[in-house]
Design an enzyme around this catalytic site. Structure first.
Site, PDB file in Angstrom:
ATOM      1  CE  LYS A   1      15.833  -9.437 -10.049  1.00  0.00           C
ATOM      2  NZ  LYS A   1      16.264  -8.770  -8.854  1.00  0.00           N
TER       3      LYS A   1
ATOM      4  CG  ASN B   1       1.619   0.603   4.216  1.00  0.00           C
ATOM      5  OD1 ASN B   1       1.424  -0.607   4.209  1.00  0.00           O
ATOM      6  ND2 ASN B   1       2.764   1.145   3.856  1.00  0.00           N
ATOM      7  N   GLY B   2      -0.347  -1.307   6.360  1.00  0.00           N
ATOM      8  CA  GLY B   2      -0.002  -2.186   7.477  1.00  0.00           C
ATOM      9  C   GLY B   2      -1.108  -3.201   7.696  1.00  0.00           C
TER      10      GLY B   2
ATOM     11  CD  GLU C   1      19.205 -10.938  -7.920  1.00  0.00           C
ATOM     12  OE1 GLU C   1      18.685 -11.508  -6.960  1.00  0.00           O
ATOM     13  OE2 GLU C   1      18.718  -9.903  -8.417  1.00  0.00           O
TER      14      GLU C   1
ATOM     15  NE  ARG D   1       4.685   2.022  -1.203  1.00  0.00           N
ATOM     16  CZ  ARG D   1       5.500   2.079  -0.174  1.00  0.00           C
ATOM     17  NH1 ARG D   1       6.645   2.692  -0.281  1.00  0.00           N
ATOM     18  NH2 ARG D   1       5.176   1.535   0.980  1.00  0.00           N
TER      19      ARG D   1
ATOM     20  CD1 TRP E   1       0.290  -5.440  -3.744  1.00  0.00           C
ATOM     21  CD2 TRP E   1       0.461  -6.212  -1.656  1.00  0.00           C
ATOM     22  NE1 TRP E   1       0.996  -6.615  -3.786  1.00  0.00           N
ATOM     23  CE2 TRP E   1       1.115  -7.107  -2.528  1.00  0.00           C
ATOM     24  CE3 TRP E   1       0.444  -6.504  -0.284  1.00  0.00           C
ATOM     25  CZ2 TRP E   1       1.742  -8.274  -2.081  1.00  0.00           C
ATOM     26  CZ3 TRP E   1       1.061  -7.666   0.154  1.00  0.00           C
ATOM     27  CH2 TRP E   1       1.702  -8.526  -0.744  1.00  0.00           C
TER      28      TRP E   1
ATOM     29  CD  GLU F   1      12.002  -9.926  -9.215  1.00  0.00           C
ATOM     30  OE1 GLU F   1      11.216  -9.491  -8.385  1.00  0.00           O
ATOM     31  OE2 GLU F   1      13.237  -9.733  -9.137  1.00  0.00           O
TER      32      GLU F   1
ATOM     33  CB  CYS G   1      -0.859   0.038   1.255  1.00  0.00           C
ATOM     34  SG  CYS G   1      -1.964  -1.357   1.384  1.00  0.00           S
TER      35      CYS G   1
ATOM     36  CG  HIS H   1      23.320 -34.183  -4.278  1.00  0.00           C
ATOM     37  ND1 HIS H   1      23.860 -35.421  -4.000  1.00  0.00           N
ATOM     38  CD2 HIS H   1      24.378 -33.351  -4.427  1.00  0.00           C
ATOM     39  CE1 HIS H   1      25.181 -35.334  -3.960  1.00  0.00           C
ATOM     40  NE2 HIS H   1      25.524 -34.081  -4.224  1.00  0.00           N
TER      41      HIS H   1
ATOM     42  CE  LYS I   1      12.483  -1.130  -5.915  1.00  0.00           C
ATOM     43  NZ  LYS I   1      13.331  -2.107  -6.596  1.00  0.00           N
TER      44      LYS I   1
HETATM   45  C1  F6R Z   1      13.584  -8.792  -6.194  1.00  0.00           C
HETATM   46  C2  F6R Z   1      13.382  -7.826  -5.135  1.00  0.00           C
HETATM   47  C3  F6R Z   1      13.050  -8.325  -3.779  1.00  0.00           C
HETATM   48  C4  F6R Z   1      13.755  -7.465  -2.704  1.00  0.00           C
HETATM   49  C5  F6R Z   1      13.299  -7.868  -1.308  1.00  0.00           C
HETATM   50  C6  F6R Z   1      14.052  -7.114  -0.236  1.00  0.00           C
HETATM   51  O1  F6R Z   1      13.937  -8.175  -7.384  1.00  0.00           O
HETATM   52  O2  F6R Z   1      13.470  -6.655  -5.347  1.00  0.00           O
HETATM   53  O3  F6R Z   1      13.385  -9.666  -3.623  1.00  0.00           O
HETATM   54  O4  F6R Z   1      15.129  -7.631  -2.852  1.00  0.00           O
HETATM   55  O5  F6R Z   1      11.929  -7.618  -1.176  1.00  0.00           O
HETATM   56  O6  F6R Z   1      13.897  -5.742  -0.382  1.00  0.00           O
HETATM   57  P1  F6R Z   1      14.837  -4.693   0.338  1.00  0.00           P
HETATM   58  O7  F6R Z   1      16.177  -4.802  -0.278  1.00  0.00           O
HETATM   59  O8  F6R Z   1      14.184  -3.377   0.095  1.00  0.00           O
HETATM   60  O9  F6R Z   1      14.864  -5.076   1.781  1.00  0.00           O
END
Ligand code: F6R
Length: 591
Positions: free
Chosen positions: A468, A97-98, A464, A27, A71, A471, A2, A487, A586
């Protein structure tokens, strides 16, 4: 997650609220709404994008208002569940938000008193509680209402006829923007960067009262000094600047990010940023998602270059553990500085006598206020939900900390420093070689399942790369330590399951070649990421992504950039909404 915005000033609130809400779209959200005091509170909300909702609005002239991007957590995305929510009289409007954990109990209590609820949300109890306690002083009613609430919240509250917003927070982010004759509130600074770069953070448990000329913050009824921060980002940095997506723009900014981070760290000698790594016993690193992968790279770097043992924990799992830590030095790695699991883990370390260094990209974020010490990444605002340049900036911090603290092998130190300086041009070479990666992305986009493998410092790169790809392109991807794939995952190999192998010219090289041969024997197509002129890999792999040579310990940066591009172009090929992947946010401000 949110997003909250609010405005009070001399101008019409509606266009400002909508423009701030648009800045929070990154976000992730499913519905939105605004409330403006237009000679009485008027609320417009729907399960729509901000732009679509804006088209359906009448022109309101009120100069104070609040807005929200939702959200969904409690109740699906719908007009009724969207915020703002109001009390029975319709005079009090709230955005939140929360998560209010005791909302069912509160709702039952309030319903018995005659309060009528219209939504399925936890939030709706808040305006009703404020209504219950309102006796002519809005901030007093908000404060009283919040004593009844359990869980996390950042809220902004309006009451008809009162030219002020009341705001409060607990475990959810909220920042106030300071203007001339006008003030703002938002979940993060990017919302109001077009209007001001002056920010004031409010702490958990505090209540803020914001009018057009004044911001007052109180803690338990006592006035608190208002501390202003200057935000180092500008509004332009948060624009697409001609790129089709923020993700591509942010990938392409990485040479600049590396240069900026290096320039910043090379001139810093003062204690505030000099985190001594040796002599603390084992170091703990706490993070989630991409930041967790950066922390894993950090582990290899600290252990390899400084022989300092490092333990890396996913923050949400660390929060389940019960043993006593003691005086640990912990790094909390979080680009947003607002990830609820990471913040909770930081509090636990501090609570048990440890010391926490925040590695974050956001000046003044909650992580910086919990940490004993902060070291900033200099990536600039990252808008795309998928983290790219902030990962690279986090790695740069770890490289700098480790390399600058090499005490014995000064030749190695000098060699690595010079390699660090050459990284921007090497990353640029990867970016200039997009055409091959685009071709491979077309091929990859036809598959439903993909493995990524790596060893040593490139094992986190495989993790990673997989994160990427999944997602942004929605292809199921798993990152594995190359030695582990036999394994179990071998059962899934075959012509329909490509494997992306990250090969580095270090002590893992021979065993990576063996892994590739074993995979090829099981008919999986192999895309290898390796240095140019590596004929052994060339002979084995079906497709190649070649990268320039760097010292292997620094190779995660170069290799990751190529995998970011691969993920981006695969998603583009599949027509995915790259900057805002479904169901993702985000900054994940709930546990
Ligand atoms: C993936 C991504 C998330 C963040 C995770 C932690 O591309 O962005 O996996 O890395 O939500 O976020 P931060 O770094 O803001 O704690």
């Amino acid at each position: 997650m949110c997003g909250i915005v609010g405005y009070v000033g001399e101008k019409k609130a509606q266009p400002i609220l909508l423009s701030c809400l648009k800045k929070l779209e990154y976000r992730g959200y499913d519905s939105c709404g605004i409330a403006v005091d237009n000679g009485g509170i008027v609320v417009y909300k729907d399960a729509l994008r901000v732009e679509a909702m804006a088209k359906s609005l009448p022109r309101l002239t009120g100069k104070i208002g609040i807005g929200h991007t939702r959200w969904a957590t409690h109740g699906g995305p719908s007009k009724i569940n969207a915020h703002p929510h109001v009390d029975c009289s319709g005079n009090i409007a709230v955005v939140h938000n929360g998560v209010i954990t005791n909302y069912s109990e509160l709702r039952r209590e309030l319903a018995k008193e005659g309060h009528k609820f219209t939504s399925e949300t936890d939030t709706e109890v808040i305006p009703h509680l404020i209504e219950r306690y309102y006796q002519g002083n809005l901030e007093a009613a908000v404060e009283k209402a919040l004593t009844k609430v359990a869980g996390s919240y950042a809220i902004a509250v309006l009451r008809s006829g009162e030219a002020k917003m009341v705001v409060a927070k607990k475990d959810s982010p909220l920042v106030i923007g300071i203007g001339d004759g006008e003030n703002y509130v938002a979940s993060d600074v990017s919302a109001f960067l077009d209007y001001t770069d002056r920010a004031v953070y409010i702490e958990d448990g505090q209540i803020g009262v914001i009018t057009k000329d004044c911001v007052k913050i109180a803690d338990d009824g006592n006035k608190v000094a208002v501390k202003e921060y200057k935000i180092l980002w500008n509004a332009e940095e948060a624009q697409k600047s001609g790129y089709e997506h923020f993700m591509l723009k942010e990938i392409h900014e990485q040479p600049k990010v590396i240069r900026n981070t290096l320039a910043e760290y090379m001139r810093i000698t003062d204690e505030s940023n000099d985190v001594k790594l040796a002599g603390n016993g084992p170091i703990l690193m706490l993070a989630c998602g991409t930041s967790y992968h950066a922390a894993l790279v950090g582990k290899y770097v600290f252990e390899d270059l400084l022989s300092v043992p490092v333990r890396v924990e996913i923050a949400s799992e660390f929060n389940q553990q019960r043993y006593i830590l003691g005086k640990t030095l912990a790094f909390a790695v979080t680009q947003s500085g607002e990830t609820a699991d990471t913040l909770k883990a930081m509090k636990r370390v501090k609570g048990e006598g440890g010391r926490v260094v925040a590695v974050t990209n956001v000046v003044g974020s909650t992580s910086t206020r919990i940490a004993n010490q902060t070291t900033y990444t200099r990536a600039g605002p990252e808008i795309s939900v998928a983290a790219t340049k902030t990962f690279t900036a986090q790695l740069m911090v770890f490289y700098w900390l480790a390399i600058s603290q090499i005490k014995e092998d000064m030749r190695r130190r000098a060699g690595l420093l010079s390699e660090l300086r050459s990284l921007p041009s090497k990353v640029q070479q990867v970016l200039d070689d997009e055409t091959t990666i685009k071709e491979h992305a077309k091929y990859l986009s036809k598959f439903e399942n993909v493995f990524f493998i790596g060893r040593g410092v490139n094992y986190p790169v495989a993790l990673e790369g997989a994160l990427k790809l999944k997602e942004v392109s929605y292809i199921h991807a798993e990152g594995y330590a190359a030695g582990e794939i036999k394994h179990g995952p071998f059962a899934l190999l075959g012509s329909e399951t490509p494997v992306i192998a990250v090969v580095s010219r270090d002590n893992t090289y021979e065993s990576m070649l063996t892994s590739i041969k074993e995979i090829k024997a099981r008919k999986s197509p192999v895309i290898a990421v390796s240095e140019s002129e590596d004929h052994d890999v060339e002979d084995l792999a079906d497709l190649l992504i070649t990268v320039p040579h760097v010292d292997p310990i620094l190779s995660p940066i170069i290799n990751t950039v190529s995998l970011q591009l691969l993920a981006y172009y695969t998603a583009l090929e599949k027509g995915c909404p790259i900057d805002f992947p479904r169901n993702l946010a985000k900054s994940v401000t709930v546990e």
